[in-house]
Design a protein around this motif. Structure first.
Motif, short mmCIF file in Angstrom:
data_model
loop_
_atom_site.label_atom_id
_atom_site.label_comp_id
_atom_site.label_asym_id
_atom_site.label_seq_id
_atom_site.Cartn_x
_atom_site.Cartn_y
_atom_site.Cartn_z
N HIS A 208 -27.79 65.62 5.90
CA HIS A 208 -28.99 64.80 6.14
C HIS A 208 -29.50 65.10 7.55
O HIS A 208 -28.83 65.77 8.33
CB HIS A 208 -28.63 63.32 6.05
N ASP A 210 -30.75 63.09 11.17
CA ASP A 210 -30.51 61.80 11.79
C ASP A 210 -31.82 61.10 12.15
O ASP A 210 -32.72 61.70 12.74
CB ASP A 210 -29.67 61.96 13.07
N HIS A 351 -26.98 67.98 8.63
CA HIS A 351 -25.55 67.95 8.94
C HIS A 351 -24.88 66.89 8.09
O HIS A 351 -25.46 65.86 7.76
CB HIS A 351 -25.32 67.66 10.43
FE FE2 Z 1 -25.91 61.95 10.96
#
Ligand code: FE2
Ligand code: ZN
Length: 399
Positions: A208, A210, A351
């Motif tokens: 995903h 952040d 990540h």
């Molecule tokens: Fe994350």
């Protein structure tokens, strides 16, 4: 026959008048087209206000007729381009080097653009890596590390002190300082019993981005490994988002176009702590259609709120992108050892992490993407790498 290659790139061989534009033929065979209005706008004489007469520069464009045309164009003895304008009796002198540098032909614009190195799982264990001691001591090594981060979207620093301020040290090398946020400057990622945060468990986390729910998502994210779990779990799982977007474009151009056009709403709500909400596109492109950012919704997206005729196509498109992301063809997976810092561009990379048992402690923080680029450009200038300082870097997932 002596062929002079050096300098031929910036040598004007001939010019040709068009109706609204000037054609320039260069020593290396390239042809540029410059519109008269563009040339007149870029006059940098004192009267046009490059230096002291800023006021005139501000509204100067309004005083240039849109059909401004030269009465005469010549190449002077120093091979500069001299334009006499009509009807305002103005004269403009262009250095050929400047003109070539700003040529807006497709080829030259493409040359000036930053070209990320796209990678997939074939990257394997060849993780872009920098020695932190060397980076601190030597500007050239510091720039090398920054260029890895620019080109691959990530770099692993080795030999970072396993101390509470270790992360600040890395931040000062690639930006200014760790940014302050609602969770503090640095967030400790470790198992916290009873926490509602997924990162504070030992579970698998799928790839995903952040905080895509911010208008400007986190820029360069850093993970500082203090303790690695002994079972070999808790490995980082990285995906080059640009590569995945290109795979989607190759597979289904319509799906790609749709995801680069429609706007989603992302949000995060933790009562009393976070109320964040922003619109954004999954795929950000520049004006020429190059991918410059990925904002992947993961869990924090609001119900689709877009024109009714695109609802189903958008669901199809995002599913196609998700199958590519989770299909396993693009992942690079590796663990961090204590004293290693992973820094990555959160506007490009996805990540995740594998599940683990036992102790694991990662310190998390980020620096602004803009500050990273600014510091890198300053360093390029200092080390005489002006080409790298000038290069246009994608704006990220801001659309
Ligand atoms: Fe994350
Ligand atoms: Zn002028």
């Amino acid at each position: 026959v002596v062929v002079c290659v050096t300098g031929s790139r910036n040598r004007i061989d001939s010019v040709e008048h068009g109706e609204r534009k000037l054609h320039i033929h260069w020593g290396d065979g390239h042809r540029s087209v410059f519109h008269y209005v563009w040339l007149r706008d870029n006059c940098s004489c004192a009267a046009c206000g490059e230096s002291s007469t800023l006021q005139r520069r501000i509204d100067g464009l309004l005083r240039i007729p849109s059909d401004v045309t030269p009465s005469k164009v010549e190449v002077d003895d120093a091979r500069r381009l001299k334009i006499h304008w009509s009807p305002d009796q103005h004269q403009t002198l262009f250095e050929p080097t400047w003109l070539r540098e700003h040529c807006y032909s497709k080829a030259e614009r493409e040359r000036r653009r930053h070209k990320p190195i796209l990678w997939g799982k074939e990257l394997g264990s060849r993780i872009p890596t920098a020695d932190f001691d060397a980076v601190v001591r030597d500007d050239a090594r510091r720039l090398e590390a920054m260029l890895l981060l620019r080109d691959y979207g990530f770099v692993r620093f080795q030999g970072v002190p396993v101390t509470p301020d270790g992360l600040e040290g890395v931040a000062s090398m690639i930006g200014y300082a760790v940014r302050d946020t609602y969770y503090g400057r640095v967030f400790d990622i470790r198992v916290e019993e009873g926490s509602s945060l997924m990162s504070s468990t030992n579970a698998t986390i799928l790839p995903h981005n952040d905080e895509g729910w911010r208008a400007v998502p986190l820029g360069i994210v850093m993970f500082h490994c203090i303790d690695a779990s002994a079972d070999g779990g808790g490995q980082n799982n990285l995906i080059d988002g640009f590569r995945v977007c290109e795979a989607l474009r190759a597979q289904d151009e319509r799906a790609f176009d749709l995801l680069s056009r429609v706007t989603w709403t992302f949000f995060r709500s933790i009562p009393g702590e976070v109320e964040s909400r922003s619109e954004g596109r999954i795929i950000s492109t520049d004006q020429d259609g190059n991918v410059v950012g990925l904002r992947y919704p993961f869990r924090f997206r609001a119900p689709l709120d877009m024109a009714e005729d695109v609802i189903e196509p958008v669901y199809d498109a995002i599913r196609k992108l998700m199958r590519l992301i989770y299909g396993g063809d693009f992942d690079v997976t590796f663990g961090l050892r204590p004293g290693e810092v992973l820094a990555f561009d959160n506007h490009r990379l996805l990540h995740g992490r594998t599940a683990f048992m036992g102790r694991r402690h990662i310190r998390f923080g980020y620096v602004d993407r803009d500050d990273f680029h600014l510091q890198m450009r300053l360093l390029c200038r200092r080390l005489d790498r002006h080409g790298d300082a000038e290069i246009a870097i994608g704006k990220g997932a801001l659309a």
